[in-house]
Design an enzyme around this catalytic site. Sequence first.
Site, short mmCIF file in Angstrom:
data_model
loop_
_atom_site.label_atom_id
_atom_site.label_comp_id
_atom_site.label_asym_id
_atom_site.label_seq_id
_atom_site.Cartn_x
_atom_site.Cartn_y
_atom_site.Cartn_z
N HIS A 119 -20.30 -17.63 15.22
CA HIS A 119 -20.44 -19.19 15.03
C HIS A 119 -21.54 -19.69 16.24
O HIS A 119 -21.81 -20.82 16.13
CB HIS A 119 -19.16 -19.78 15.53
N GLU A 223 -7.45 -13.46 10.07
CA GLU A 223 -7.65 -14.76 9.87
C GLU A 223 -7.47 -15.29 8.40
O GLU A 223 -8.47 -16.16 8.23
CB GLU A 223 -9.06 -15.11 10.77
N ASP A 249 -9.61 -20.43 10.38
CA ASP A 249 -9.87 -19.63 9.26
C ASP A 249 -8.63 -19.37 8.23
O ASP A 249 -8.45 -19.39 7.16
CB ASP A 249 -10.53 -18.31 9.20
#
Length: 354
Positions: A119, A223, A249
Amino acid sequence: MATLTYPTTTTTTTIRATKPTLSLRKPTKLISFPLSPLKTLNLTATSASPIKSTSSSDHTSTATTTITTTSISPSPQTLKSRLQNGETLYGLFLLSFSPTLAEIAGLSGYDFVVVDMEHGHGGISQALPCLHALAAAQTPAILRLPEASAAWAKKALDLGPQGIMFPMIESSKDAKKAVSYCRFPPAGVRGSAHTVVRASSYGIDEGYLSNYEDQLLIMCQVESEEGVKHAEDIAAVDGVDCIQMGPLDLSASVGYLWDPANKKVRKMMETAEMAVLGSDPKEGGAYLAGFAMPHDAPRDLWTRGYHMVSGAVDVGLFRSAAVEDVKRFKMNLIDGSDDEQEREKDADEKYWSE
């Protein structure tokens, strides 16, 4: 006239030089230089000059030079060893790719820092200066990959992080592939350039191939709803050291985007947590790692048995501090204006009262 005769004696001395040999005997002197929180450079040098006499007429001097190869021995205090010793580790995610913030994080006392290539905006080139900064602060680095692939794993591992994190692992098959990306053939498919990359101290650490599996912490992220279903199987895969939970997520995968505190999401988190905690890391199971949320503080994770807890993101910390700083300044301006008006009113009343 008498003649004196002195007997003469000829002595021959032969100097024989032997080839330098590698010796595994205990060195006479050890000099250590700290290179990182993991490695210490050991330089050893020994020499011996025995004199061997065969006879009065045959003196042989033998000079022997012993060369001991340079080695870099790992410190016992790796993330893996600390987990095995029962410690709970506290860390930070680094999204800014700022070496300065990485160094500050290390100096602040975090047990580890996750350099987030999933990210964060940076890749391998941007991650390397952060690893340099963390090494200077003697803080282990974990690299989170943008995807679970052999190419990304190879480049990340060559940088020499202490841990590697694979995102979105949903089955034991995915987990086995991730582990294979971290192992050299025949145990895996990792490409080999160990003689020249940072992970082996650019080839100086001749023991790298013997030690890297024991030192590397392999983390798989659970996730998604599918990942939760197979959390127990993922944790049982040989080579998987730690399961990292991903609440955001996970909440998105079940239709509750940005609502990780939803009852359904929390129930799924609990299911995965119990599956991992039910395994024994010393018997082929895995440790449990997680990220704190507003509804789920670091202490809450620790209470539930998490072994690794990440409490914040560097960007989030700076954002909160910056917003609070501006807010405090503006509030002071407002409060200051009120105080000034009050002082003027008091002065005016005092004037007229006189």
